[in-house]
Motif scaffolding. Structure first.
Motif, PDB file in Angstrom:
ATOM      1  N   LYS A  66       2.681   7.795  -8.947  1.00 26.84           N
ATOM      2  CA  LYS A  66       1.402   8.401  -8.608  1.00 26.84           C
ATOM      3  C   LYS A  66       0.394   8.103  -9.701  1.00 26.84           C
ATOM      4  O   LYS A  66       0.670   8.260 -10.880  1.00 26.84           O
ATOM      5  CB  LYS A  66       1.570   9.913  -8.441  1.00 26.84           C
ATOM      6  CG  LYS A  66       0.280  10.622  -8.057  1.00 26.84           C
ATOM      7  CD  LYS A  66       0.525  12.100  -7.849  1.00 26.84           C
ATOM      8  CE  LYS A  66      -0.762  12.817  -7.473  1.00 26.84           C
ATOM      9  NZ  LYS A  66      -0.543  14.267  -7.277  1.00 26.84           N
ATOM     10  N   VAL A 108       0.872  -1.176   0.000  1.00 31.65           N
ATOM     11  CA  VAL A 108       0.000   0.000   0.000  1.00 31.65           C
ATOM     12  C   VAL A 108       0.905   1.220   0.000  1.00 31.65           C
ATOM     13  O   VAL A 108       1.760   1.373   0.890  1.00 31.65           O
ATOM     14  CB  VAL A 108      -0.925   0.016   1.224  1.00 31.65           C
ATOM     15  CG1 VAL A 108      -1.767   1.287   1.229  1.00 31.65           C
ATOM     16  CG2 VAL A 108      -1.817  -1.212   1.237  1.00 31.65           C
ATOM     17  N   ASP A 140     -10.352  -1.096   2.707  1.00 29.33           N
ATOM     18  CA  ASP A 140     -10.485   0.097   1.869  1.00 29.33           C
ATOM     19  C   ASP A 140     -10.632   1.357   2.713  1.00 29.33           C
ATOM     20  O   ASP A 140     -10.526   1.327   3.945  1.00 29.33           O
ATOM     21  CB  ASP A 140     -11.641  -0.067   0.874  1.00 29.33           C
ATOM     22  CG  ASP A 140     -13.004  -0.138   1.550  1.00 29.33           C
ATOM     23  OD1 ASP A 140     -13.118   0.239   2.739  1.00 29.33           O
ATOM     24  OD2 ASP A 140     -13.968  -0.569   0.894  1.00 29.33           O
ATOM     25  N   ARG A 141     -10.890   2.469   2.037  1.00 29.71           N
ATOM     26  CA  ARG A 141     -10.969   3.752   2.736  1.00 29.71           C
ATOM     27  C   ARG A 141     -12.146   3.831   3.683  1.00 29.71           C
ATOM     28  O   ARG A 141     -12.151   4.633   4.616  1.00 29.71           O
ATOM     29  CB  ARG A 141     -11.028   4.898   1.715  1.00 29.71           C
ATOM     30  CG  ARG A 141      -9.722   5.122   1.004  1.00 29.71           C
ATOM     31  CD  ARG A 141      -9.761   6.334   0.093  1.00 29.71           C
ATOM     32  NE  ARG A 141     -10.679   6.183  -1.020  1.00 29.71           N
ATOM     33  CZ  ARG A 141     -10.760   7.025  -2.042  1.00 29.71           C
ATOM     34  NH1 ARG A 141      -9.963   8.070  -2.080  1.00 29.71           N
ATOM     35  NH2 ARG A 141     -11.611   6.818  -3.037  1.00 29.71           N
ATOM     36  N   HIS A 144      -8.575   2.233  -3.440  1.00 26.98           N
ATOM     37  CA  HIS A 144      -7.747   2.886  -2.435  1.00 26.98           C
ATOM     38  C   HIS A 144      -7.844   2.076  -1.151  1.00 26.98           C
ATOM     39  O   HIS A 144      -8.958   1.729  -0.716  1.00 26.98           O
ATOM     40  CB  HIS A 144      -8.218   4.320  -2.179  1.00 26.98           C
ATOM     41  CG  HIS A 144      -7.974   5.241  -3.337  1.00 26.98           C
ATOM     42  ND1 HIS A 144      -8.775   5.224  -4.475  1.00 26.98           N
ATOM     43  CD2 HIS A 144      -7.031   6.200  -3.546  1.00 26.98           C
ATOM     44  CE1 HIS A 144      -8.329   6.138  -5.317  1.00 26.98           C
ATOM     45  NE2 HIS A 144      -7.281   6.753  -4.784  1.00 26.98           N
ATOM     46  N   ASP A 173      -7.286   0.903 -12.544  1.00 27.98           N
ATOM     47  CA  ASP A 173      -7.897   1.587 -11.417  1.00 27.98           C
ATOM     48  C   ASP A 173      -9.224   2.195 -11.856  1.00 27.98           C
ATOM     49  O   ASP A 173      -9.266   3.043 -12.742  1.00 27.98           O
ATOM     50  CB  ASP A 173      -6.959   2.683 -10.902  1.00 27.98           C
ATOM     51  CG  ASP A 173      -7.569   3.462  -9.752  1.00 27.98           C
ATOM     52  OD1 ASP A 173      -8.478   2.926  -9.099  1.00 27.98           O
ATOM     53  OD2 ASP A 173      -7.147   4.604  -9.514  1.00 27.98           O
ATOM     54  N   GLN A 220      -5.964   0.800   2.929  1.00 28.22           N
ATOM     55  CA  GLN A 220      -5.148   1.142   4.087  1.00 28.22           C
ATOM     56  C   GLN A 220      -4.222   0.006   4.500  1.00 28.22           C
ATOM     57  O   GLN A 220      -3.089   0.237   4.915  1.00 28.22           O
ATOM     58  CB  GLN A 220      -6.051   1.492   5.277  1.00 28.22           C
ATOM     59  CG  GLN A 220      -7.059   2.592   4.989  1.00 28.22           C
ATOM     60  CD  GLN A 220      -7.974   2.811   6.165  1.00 28.22           C
ATOM     61  OE1 GLN A 220      -7.542   3.114   7.269  1.00 28.22           O
ATOM     62  NE2 GLN A 220      -9.272   2.634   5.954  1.00 28.22           N
ATOM     63  N   GLU A 235      -0.069   6.979  -0.798  1.00 28.60           N
ATOM     64  CA  GLU A 235      -1.300   7.584  -1.303  1.00 28.60           C
ATOM     65  C   GLU A 235      -2.448   6.588  -1.297  1.00 28.60           C
ATOM     66  O   GLU A 235      -3.454   6.760  -1.982  1.00 28.60           O
ATOM     67  CB  GLU A 235      -1.073   8.125  -2.713  1.00 28.60           C
ATOM     68  CG  GLU A 235      -0.083   9.286  -2.739  1.00 28.60           C
ATOM     69  CD  GLU A 235       0.150   9.799  -4.149  1.00 28.60           C
ATOM     70  OE1 GLU A 235      -0.050   9.026  -5.106  1.00 28.60           O
ATOM     71  OE2 GLU A 235       0.515  10.972  -4.278  1.00 28.60           O
ATOM     72  N   ASN A 236      -2.273   5.505  -0.535  1.00 30.66           N
ATOM     73  CA  ASN A 236      -3.301   4.481  -0.359  1.00 30.66           C
ATOM     74  C   ASN A 236      -3.648   3.746  -1.646  1.00 30.66           C
ATOM     75  O   ASN A 236      -4.768   3.276  -1.815  1.00 30.66           O
ATOM     76  CB  ASN A 236      -4.568   5.079   0.265  1.00 30.66           C
ATOM     77  CG  ASN A 236      -4.330   5.559   1.677  1.00 30.66           C
ATOM     78  OD1 ASN A 236      -4.274   6.764   1.917  1.00 30.66           O
ATOM     79  ND2 ASN A 236      -4.154   4.645   2.602  1.00 30.66           N
ATOM     80  N   ARG A 237      -2.713   3.657  -2.571  1.00 30.00           N
ATOM     81  CA  ARG A 237      -2.898   2.844  -3.759  1.00 30.00           C
ATOM     82  C   ARG A 237      -2.212   1.498  -3.550  1.00 30.00           C
ATOM     83  O   ARG A 237      -1.193   1.392  -2.860  1.00 30.00           O
ATOM     84  CB  ARG A 237      -2.327   3.532  -5.005  1.00 30.00           C
ATOM     85  CG  ARG A 237      -2.848   4.948  -5.222  1.00 30.00           C
ATOM     86  CD  ARG A 237      -4.378   5.036  -5.151  1.00 30.00           C
ATOM     87  NE  ARG A 237      -5.027   4.212  -6.133  1.00 30.00           N
ATOM     88  CZ  ARG A 237      -5.311   4.617  -7.382  1.00 30.00           C
ATOM     89  NH1 ARG A 237      -4.969   5.824  -7.763  1.00 30.00           N
ATOM     90  NH2 ARG A 237      -5.932   3.809  -8.213  1.00 30.00           N
ATOM     91  N   SER A 247     -11.500   3.471  -9.553  1.00 35.35           N
ATOM     92  CA  SER A 247     -12.093   4.144  -8.400  1.00 35.35           C
ATOM     93  C   SER A 247     -12.659   5.520  -8.735  1.00 35.35           C
ATOM     94  O   SER A 247     -13.552   5.996  -8.027  1.00 35.35           O
ATOM     95  CB  SER A 247     -11.046   4.276  -7.288  1.00 35.35           C
ATOM     96  OG  SER A 247      -9.909   4.991  -7.747  1.00 35.35           O
ATOM     97  N   ASP A 248     -12.159   6.181  -9.786  1.00 37.53           N
ATOM     98  CA  ASP A 248     -12.634   7.528 -10.102  1.00 37.53           C
ATOM     99  C   ASP A 248     -13.615   7.554 -11.277  1.00 37.53           C
ATOM    100  O   ASP A 248     -14.034   8.641 -11.706  1.00 37.53           O
ATOM    101  CB  ASP A 248     -11.442   8.440 -10.425  1.00 37.53           C
ATOM    102  CG  ASP A 248     -10.518   8.629  -9.230  1.00 37.53           C
ATOM    103  OD1 ASP A 248     -11.042   8.691  -8.108  1.00 37.53           O
ATOM    104  OD2 ASP A 248      -9.298   8.693  -9.428  1.00 37.53           O
TER     105      ASP A 248
END
Length: 953
Positions: free
Chosen positions: A301, A84, A121-122, A105, A557, A107, A87-89, A559-560
């Motif tokens: 990143k 991890v 996850d977050r 994302h 990814d 932890q 940046e929690n990726r 997530s967005d």
């Protein structure tokens, strides 16, 4: 004897001095212990001063892996390693290609015995990666997770330990005695080879489970991990790593002074993160003399958002390295698999693995691995291409070119195009109807003509070559202005993969691959119209029936994705401001579904979505009695002078803030309100067939009944006036439904679409029923109790606690679910949101009352308020849909892919266009739709006034 011991010592010391123990690291701790035991067996009296663990520790050779900063690490006994980042990726290490980014994302991370990652996850939920997407594992919210060869352990947010029970698909609290978790909660957890839990406490002490009791060790630590043969690796409070032997002795691992996280890999080899975020290991996975090149950009990143023109050159070398690492190396034929329930005219795949498609009406769709389906993305186009950052460019029906940048659509001026392509390096080309070709100049934001090159269909390669299909079907490969004919004259489409593979489709529906030596085309598939090639040279195609076929999924990814779609407001088409809606040109192809024996007008029917599959549920909430029950507003019976009980035109007062909270505004002509505490059933004699004053039906002795309007009582409302029939007093006698008698639920077949009775119900009489995206079923029984299935498909239901309504005695009557959110609506028109932690519904936005609710693809609430106005929530704030306008709707349905339909009076079926922020009228062959739902692939289902059921073909 002493000579043998001296030989043993000298052997090990010489190996260390000559660095010949380095190959022993390939074997690990257990092999060294075995070698030491063989040497020891040469004597009958072993020297206790010789410790094989210390010899193994002395052989460790620490290496730092290239990359960014990390905060947690998980490794398996085969050195499958995930970290991890700060940046929690989440990234996976691969020796041949460096770091690989996974979606989401997180932890914390740990690796199970199948070498799959479990991560927190977050939102503190625990998920397991199945190779394509993240599966949610139970309802536990956790602070840490640990794995072993015999199980999975976790600590909840209060630091209490749990074990994963795979057979129950749930977390089970450990009820061992010997420790007070409230006084000293856990911070890190691990499982040893025997499946016994080990926990590092907040105080720093270590406890482990043995014989159903917690045993305390007089050792302080900040992290712990289980190695093989009951060896434990830990980090002391001094920041130094240690190996804890089976006899509970600590052995320091020399060379590291500031460790914060540790995980045991193959043969207990340590993987460590230090306080600066560096990842170090002493395993053989990394050669001490040859570390991977930094060009693989490990732990880089994540690149999201807009395409910045000045970023292109700085990313090219990294990007090329990434695409080459995924190149398909096998020469075996490609295997094409049809994607269930997917329909598209064209496919476009970006170098990062982003997959977009164009639907039947040109609507833009985006594939999500985590949901195994396409989701709606704002935009209507006829051609599409994806840039290196996963963002779409496209051409609309007018030939205008649009790019998605800075979170929204932007038009490129002064260009009309017919086709578009983007190379893996980011060069954008278009062609027009005259086969002229243009290249995009990002500095001037314009397309510039390329002289001497002509073509209709385009595909740009990473070597700056351009593959072209001309109008006569001939295929060419062009370098600048020189073009070479590539031995095909009947092509209709062409695509080039990021690694350089070239595919075409022909006018006979055949898919061909260009052989790398440049000698011939090799046939790959017999049913392809359009093709797009993704990372590694794996293509997707669409066929003549708009079916979608794939050869691989591309890890990326996601997530967005939904946030990007939600913030997109601009349109890709010209809006005619003279009208509020357009009529979609193609008639929606609805086909009748074989349904149970239902009689029109005798049942209240609902359709609900099965979010886990492309099926729907049919709910019959009961048949009407022979007398034809009539429902009357109970509030007006007891409060005949209330404003809504007097007003003959409810369009002014009831939509107002005061009216929205007035029980007198609840119309009992609405079947949804019938059978609730606000509406009383009338089954007696009297009155006439047609409109009657409900108050007078139950109060015929009132002297005002029968008098002229204006007397100041509900008795004086003139129900022959059509305006009064919109209110709450006037009722239609002998045309309403009755209380629940014998409700039934049917579920459609995913293959034949026919409905079959649902057998696993919490009660024989169910008033609402749906299946959430995890496959768990929800139901409301005849006592208005909400039930949730304890596990997907298990058939066991658990009652959900009450809702704390502001109107006493009100009951839940509708449920809506999507994207992990579940909302409920009670008969007082209050909305509630399910709190998974507390396992109960909590009041949501008490300022607005709703008649219908649905949940969007991002988990946001949509609703039709008490004034029939459509609203949706953005950041928990209600806004009108479309923005700044009032849309009147009777019914609302949203698919889990984001497709939105409404029914508006009179019998108008409309579909929401997010790109244009408007509702478009949809033509169909069903003239009187009454109920609608949308399944998980965006397919519309409806019931008409004859109780016939239809679905989109």
């Amino acid at each position: 004897m002493r000579q043998l011991l001296r030989m043993k010592r000298n052997c090990l010391s010489n190996l260390l001095a000559l660095d010949l123990l380095r190959p022993m690291r390939l074997l690990g701790l257990h092999s060294i212990l075995f070698i030491a035991s063989v040497l020891t067996s040469l004597t009958s009296q072993a020297d206790e001063s010789i410790n094989p663990i210390d010899d193994w520790i002395a052989s460790l050779y620490w290496q730092q892996l290239p990359g960014g900063k990390a905060r947690d690490v998980g490794a398996s006994d085969r050195d499958v390693v995930y970290v991890v980042s700060d940046e929690n990726r989440l990234y996976r290490w691969r020796l041949e290609s460096g770091w690989q980014l996974l979606s989401g994302h997180f932890q914390r991370v740990a690796i199970d015995s199948d070498h799959k990652p479990w991560a927190i996850d977050r939102d503190n939920r625990i998920r397991r990666y199945n190779g394509l997407w993240w599966d949610l594992k139970g309802e536990l919210r956790a602070r840490d997770i640990g794995t072993g060869s015999n199980g999975i352990a976790a600590l909840d947010l209060d630091g209490r330990p749990y074990l994963w029970e795979d057979s129950e698909r749930a977390w089970q609290a450990l009820s061992y005695s010997g420790h007070n978790w409230k006084l000293d909660p856990g911070s890190r957890v691990a499982l040893d080879d025997d499946g016994s839990p080990w926990v590092v406490l907040s105080s720093g002490r270590i406890v482990y489970g043995k014989d159903q009791r917690w045993q305390t060790l007089p050792i302080d630590a900040i992290d712990i991990s289980a190695g093989g043969q009951n060896h434990m690796l830990l980090i002391g409070t001094d920041g130094k790593p240690y190996l804890l032997s089976e006899n509970m002795e600590r052995h320091p691992l020399q060379g590291i002074e500031n460790a914060i996280s540790i995980s045991a890999g193959d043969n207990s080899s340590p993987w460590i993160i230090d306080a600066e975020g560096n990842l170090l290991t002493a395993t053989s996975l990394i050669s001490p003399t040859e570390t991977p090149s930094s060009e693989t950009t490990p732990l880089a990143k994540a690149e999201t958002g807009e395409t910045n023109r000045d970023q292109t050159d700085t990313r090219q070398s990294d990007f090329i390295a990434a695409t080459r690492s995924t190149e398909r190396t096998t020469t075996e034929p490609l295997i094409f698999r049809k994607i269930k329930d997917a329909s598209a005219n064209e496919i476009a795949i970006g170098p990062d693995g982003s997959v977009f498609a164009l639907g039947a009406e040109g609507e833009l769709l985006r594939w999500q691995n985590s949901r195994s389906r396409f989701l709606a993305f704002p935009g209507i186009l006829k051609k599409i291409a994806i840039d290196p950052y996963g963002l779409p460019w496209g051409i609309n029906t007018s030939g205008e070119v649009y790019r998605h940048s800075e979170g929204d659509w932007k038009a490129i001026p002064n260009i009309k195009a017919a086709d578009i392509t983007i190379s893996p390096l980011g060069q954008i080309y278009v062609s027009n109807s005259a086969e002229n070709i243009f290249r995009y100049n990002p500095l001037l934001n314009r397309f510039e003509r390329i002289s001497g090159v002509f073509g209709e269909q385009l595909a740009a390669a990473s070597d700056n070559s351009l593959w072209i299909v001309r109008q006569d079907g001939r295929v060419y490969q062009c370098q600048q202005t020189e073009c070479d004919y590539r031995k095909r004259s009947n092509a209709v489409d062409v695509s080039v993969g990021p690694e350089g593979s070239v595919f075409i489709t022909t006018d006979r529906g055949q898919l061909y691959l260009w052989e790398r030596d440049g000698s011939r085309w090799i046939k790959q598939f017999d049913n392809a119209v359009h093709v797009s090639v993704g990372p590694g040279g794996y293509p997707w195609v669409t066929d003549s029936k708009q079916q979608v076929w794939r050869t691989a999924f591309f890890e990326r990814d996601e997530s967005d994705d939904l946030a990007l779609a939600q913030q997109t407001l601009n349109t890709t088409v010209d809006i005619d401001t003279s009208t509020s809606a357009i009529t979609i040109s193609k008639r929606l192809p609805l086909t009748r579904v074989k349904n149970p024996s239902l009689t029109a007008g005798t049942s209240t029917l609902w359709l609900a979505t099965n979010d886990a599959e492309s099926r729907v549920h049919l709910i019959d909430t009961g048949s009407a009695g022979s007398s034809g029950a009539t429902w009357i507003n109970s509030w007006c019976l007891n409060n005949p002078t209330d404003i809504p009980c007097l007003d003959t035109d409810m369009s002014n007062y009831c939509p107002s803030p005061a009216g929205q909270n007035d029980p007198g505004c609840q119309s009992c002509n609405d079947p949804a309100n019938q059978g609730t505490q606000l509406c009383t059933a009338y089954n007696g004699s009297g009155g006439i067939i047609g409109w009657n004053n409900g108050y007078c039906l139950l109060n015929p002795q009132d002297p005002f009944c029968g008098m002229q309007p204006g007397c100041g009582s509900a008795a004086c409302v003139d129900c022959s006036n059509p305006a009064s029939q919109l209110g709450t007093v006037c009722v239609l006698l002998n045309n309403d439904t009755q209380t629940l008698t014998d409700s039934t639920v049917w579920t459609s077949s995913s293959t034949t679409y026919a409905f079959k009775p649902e057998r696993k119900l919490p009660d024989t009489q169910v008033s609402w029923y749906l299946t959430d995206e995890d496959g768990r079923r929800w139901a409301i029984d005849r006592q208005n109790i909400v039930y949730r299935e304890t596990s997907a498909g298990g058939g066991r239901f658990q009652a959900i606690a009450g809702t704390e309504p502001s109107v006493p005695g009100s009951n839940i009557r509708q449920l809506a679910a999507n994207s992990g959110e579940v909302f409920a609506l009670n008969d007082a028109q209050e909305v509630f949101r399910f709190d998974a932690d507390r396992k109960r519904f909590q009041r949501y936005d008490p300022s607005t009352l709703y008649r219908r609710i649905a949940v969007g693809s991002s988990g946001e609430l949509w609703g039709i308020d008490s004034g029939n106005r459509l609203k949706r929530y953005q950041d928990d704030v209600a806004i009108n849909v479309p923005r700044g306008s009032l849309t009147s709707a009777d019914e609302l349905a949203i698919g889990s892919n984001g497709t939105v339909y409404i029914l508006a009076s009179p019998n108008r079926l409309m579909r929401y266009s997010p790109a244009n922020d408007r509702f478009d009228v949809v033509k169909s062959n069903v003239s009187t739709p009454e109920r609608i739902t949308v399944d998980n692939v965006g397919r519309l289902w409806l019931i008409d006034s004859n109780a016939d059921i239809y679905r989109v073909r």
